[in-house]
Scaffold this motif. Structure first.
Motif, PDB file in Angstrom:
ATOM      1  N   ARG A  30       9.743  35.638  32.780  1.00  0.00           N
ATOM      2  CA  ARG A  30      10.665  36.135  31.745  1.00  0.00           C
ATOM      3  C   ARG A  30      10.330  37.568  31.355  1.00  0.00           C
ATOM      4  NH1 ARG A  30      11.660  32.641  26.425  1.00  0.00           N
ATOM      5  NH2 ARG A  30      12.541  31.314  28.065  1.00  0.00           N
ATOM      6  N   ALA A  31       9.064  37.825  31.023  1.00  0.00           N
ATOM      7  CA  ALA A  31       8.690  39.173  30.587  1.00  0.00           C
ATOM      8  C   ALA A  31       8.871  40.183  31.708  1.00  0.00           C
ATOM      9  CB  ALA A  31       7.246  39.177  30.094  1.00  0.00           C
ATOM     10  N   THR A  32       8.446  39.831  32.925  1.00  0.00           N
ATOM     11  CA  THR A  32       8.532  40.789  34.028  1.00  0.00           C
ATOM     12  C   THR A  32       9.975  41.093  34.395  1.00  0.00           C
ATOM     13  OG1 THR A  32       6.438  39.927  34.883  1.00  0.00           O
ATOM     14  CG2 THR A  32       7.782  41.237  36.379  1.00  0.00           C
ATOM     15  N   THR A  42      12.641  40.745  32.556  1.00  0.00           N
ATOM     16  CA  THR A  42      13.286  41.469  31.455  1.00  0.00           C
ATOM     17  C   THR A  42      12.955  42.951  31.512  1.00  0.00           C
ATOM     18  OG1 THR A  42      13.215  39.496  30.052  1.00  0.00           O
ATOM     19  CG2 THR A  42      13.483  41.619  28.956  1.00  0.00           C
ATOM     20  N   SER A  75       4.244  47.289  23.629  1.00  0.00           N
ATOM     21  CA  SER A  75       5.321  46.315  23.550  1.00  0.00           C
ATOM     22  C   SER A  75       6.243  46.465  24.757  1.00  0.00           C
ATOM     23  CB  SER A  75       6.105  46.485  22.258  1.00  0.00           C
ATOM     24  OG  SER A  75       6.742  47.750  22.233  1.00  0.00           O
ATOM     25  N   ILE A  76       7.166  45.494  24.889  1.00  0.00           N
ATOM     26  CA  ILE A  76       8.107  45.544  26.010  1.00  0.00           C
ATOM     27  C   ILE A  76       9.027  46.749  25.897  1.00  0.00           C
ATOM     28  CG2 ILE A  76      10.081  44.347  27.028  1.00  0.00           C
ATOM     29  CD1 ILE A  76       8.720  41.748  26.581  1.00  0.00           C
ATOM     30  N   GLY A  92       1.961  43.858  25.608  1.00  0.00           N
ATOM     31  CA  GLY A  92       1.627  43.026  24.457  1.00  0.00           C
ATOM     32  C   GLY A  92       0.171  43.126  24.069  1.00  0.00           C
ATOM     33  N   ALA A 102       1.415  37.628  26.106  1.00  0.00           N
ATOM     34  CA  ALA A 102       2.614  37.294  26.879  1.00  0.00           C
ATOM     35  C   ALA A 102       2.278  37.409  28.358  1.00  0.00           C
ATOM     36  CB  ALA A 102       3.762  38.241  26.527  1.00  0.00           C
ATOM     37  N   GLU A 125       2.468  38.013  32.252  1.00  0.00           N
ATOM     38  CA  GLU A 125       3.287  38.995  32.973  1.00  0.00           C
ATOM     39  C   GLU A 125       2.638  39.207  34.332  1.00  0.00           C
ATOM     40  OE1 GLU A 125       3.951  42.892  34.479  1.00  0.00           O
ATOM     41  OE2 GLU A 125       2.337  42.706  33.006  1.00  0.00           O
TER      42      GLU A 125
END
Length: 596
Positions: free
Chosen positions: A81-83, A85, A144-145, A229, A256, A258
């Motif tokens: 999800r994080a990657t 996004t 942060s993202i 994060g 998070a 990643e």
């Protein structure tokens, strides 16, 4: 004879079907990856018998583990999800910025003259270097993202701008553009309704390239240690019953998960040459994602090279339906450990934070005072005393520089991690504290050093020795160790044993409450290493330990070094039985007497 009417269905494009499945697969993994993962990303298996970490595929997990014992497949699913996004938003941002700047540059010449040199300059600077400097030098908090995406966007818009600018210049000279301008079509309508459909194939391919480029940049930054994060250090040393030299005991992990962070913890030569699956599993995730994104971009470019995407309502409806369906499914699938998450959220909500501590103290009816601690040194408050049953030995106080020959030698070791205090606990004998490892695992056994002048290794020589800690639980007990001096080989080939520091720290790491270390050469040490009565004395290695790692606290686990005479005085009433100690009197307990 009239022919019967025949209904002809539109022919499906196989490449478009593959691209649609690839898109839905990426969206499914991004939305539900963490929930369908076999294990949580914080699930560790730090020890599995005598198998070294990272565990090879099929041993503990199907795809192997990372250096701390986490399931690589589960971490890949949880970090999707994080990657995804990051790379999708970064790619979209780059392309949108390129389109907007190219459109403005085609309308106003001053904008064109300003953006051209800036784009050329940014295209010449490595994006990895700019992103690294931005996040390391200017970002003072956790990355942060949004900050990560901004760093990827800062230099990435130059490439799409140059490609789209050339295509916009080509479309500006086409007859339909000239005709639209002659009819009075405005600039925005000309770009949106007439030129954008012709730009769709170029934008689709460029979007694919930028998403893949962002994916590569995330991997590069992960290798360089730039994580997304809040990052914390995870140490699994205390979760092990035996500490082996070789596999890492700690690593930096973001809160998070990643994919770039998985590469950050695999930057060792051992992983590169011996345990390559630690790199291959996240690398396969990067590669499969890049292939899927490339297939999507190529299919879109080929489809809209022949049709207007504004009129492709059927494909747009199918895409919207698939996206909505996946989001609906993800909302219905319950979260893992929902009760624990609710409990932690409720606990956090009850905590009230304030920026002004003085105001918080006043509201609570408390008064704050400032105290300055001026202590800089930690000194001994008294001599060490060891008592086993009725036998006891004590340290000389003050300790002489050159203790007299023939006196019982007792010396306390006060350094970082050790200290003073009273300990009453069962006594257990752990031999010489050796934990050999087969040479196939590592070229030397744990807690050993290279042999002196012979150049030989101690590890292969003691590989068949028994494990002195096998079957022994030393946690909360006083551990008695005898120093391993080395191995004498034929032809005057002598291989010295490990440093005294290693078996002592190994026992403390295993949870020992205190350590009694028997060193037969303790009486031959002096604080200055000078001659005494014509005999050369060696420098005291325990004083060197205290100088290299000075004590940082007055409390700690006591460590006391004994010579042979002091050890015989203490254990003379006892009989060695295996690795434990049993008193001679049968009426007493099977454990040795308590030790202070």
């Amino acid at each position: 004879m009239a022919a019967s009417p025949r209904l002809t269905l539109p022919r499906l494009d196989p490449l478009m079907v593959v691209a649609s499945l690839a898109f839905l697969a990426l969206l499914f993994v991004a939305l539900l990856g963490e929930r369908i993962a076999p294990y949580e990303p914080i699930y560790f298996v730090p020890e599995h018998g005598s198998d070294p970490r990272p565990y090879e595929p099929g041993l503990v997990f199907p795809f192997g583990s990372d250096v701390l014992g986490r399931d690589l497949f589960s971490v890949v699913l949880a970090g999707a999800r994080a990657t995804l996004t990051i790379v999708l938003l970064a790619g979209l941002g780059r392309v949108m910025a390129g389109v907007v700047v190219a459109a403005l540059g085609s309308w106003w010449r001053p904008v064109r003259l300003l953006t051209e040199p800036v784009a050329e300059l940014l295209a010449a600077v490595p994006a990895t270097l700019v992103a690294l400097l931005l996040m390391k030098a200017f970002v003072k908090t956790d990355t942060s993202i949004l900050v990560f995406i901004g760093a990827l966007l800062l230099t990435g818009w130059a490439g799409p701008y140059r490609v789209i600018r050339a295509e916009v210049d080509r479309l500006a000279r086409t007859p339909f553009t000239i005709g639209a301008i002659t009819l009075g079509v405005g600039r925005w309508r000309l770009l949106w309704r007439h030129q954008l459909p012709h730009l769709a194939p170029v934008i689709a391919m460029n979007l694919t390239q930028q998403v893949v480029a962002s994916l590569v940049l995330v991997a590069e930054l992960g290798v360089l240690g730039v994580l997304v994060g809040a990052v914390r250090t995870i140490n699994v040393e205390e979760s092990q019953t035996a500490i082996h030299v070789g596999p890492p005991m700690s690593a930096l992990l973001p809160d998070a998960p990643e994919w770039g962070a998985m590469l950050a913890s695999s930057r060792t030569v051992e992983i590169l040459w011996a345990t390559r699956w630690v790199i291959f599993v996240p690398g396969a995730a990067f590669a499969l994602t890049a292939i899927a994104v490339a297939a999507i971009g190529f299919a879109l470019a080929r489809r809209y090279a022949r049709r207007d995407f504004f009129e492709d309502r059927r494909a747009a409806a199918a895409a919207v339906f698939g996206i909505v369906a996946l989001f609906a499914v993800s909302s219905l699938v319950p979260e893992r450990y929902a009760e624990a998450r609710e409990w932690s959220a409720a606990a956090r909500s009850e905590l009230r934070s304030t920026r002004d501590l003085a105001t918080a103290f006043d509201e609570a009816g408390l008064r704050a005072y400032s105290a300055v601690r001026r202590d800089v040194d930690i000194v001994r408050g008294g001599p060490a005393l060891v008592t086993i049953g009725d036998a006891s030995v004590a340290e000389l106080d003050p300790r002489p520089v050159n203790p007299p020959v023939g006196t019982i030698q007792v010396q306390s070791l006060v350094r970082a991690g050790t200290g003073g205090g009273v300990v009453e606990a069962p006594l257990v004998f752990a031999g010489r504290g050796l934990v050999p490892i087969a040479p196939a695992t590592t070229p030397y056994a744990p807690n050993t050093r290279f042999a002196g002048g012979s150049g030989r290794l101690l590890g292969p020589l003691i590989k068949d020795y028994p494990d002195d800690y096998a079957g022994i639980d030393v946690r909360g007990k006083v551990v008695l160790l005898a120093r391993f001096m080395g191995i004498a080989k034929p032809n005057f080939d002598y291989v010295p044993g490990p440093s005294p520091e290693d078996p002592i720290l190994s026992a403390l790491d295993r949870g020992a409450a205190a350590v009694l270390f028997v060193d037969p050469e303790l009486s031959s040490y002096s604080d200055d290493g000078r001659q005494s009565r014509g005999t050369r004395r060696f420098a005291n290695p325990y004083l060197d330990m205290e100088k290299r790692f000075p004590a940082i606290s007055v409390s700690g686990k006591p460590v006391i070094v004994l010579d042979r005479a002091a050890a015989q005085t203490l254990v003379a009433p006892l009989v060695f039985a295996g690795r434990g100690l049993v008193p001679i009197a049968p009426a007493t307990t099977p454990y040795a007497p308590n030790t202070r």
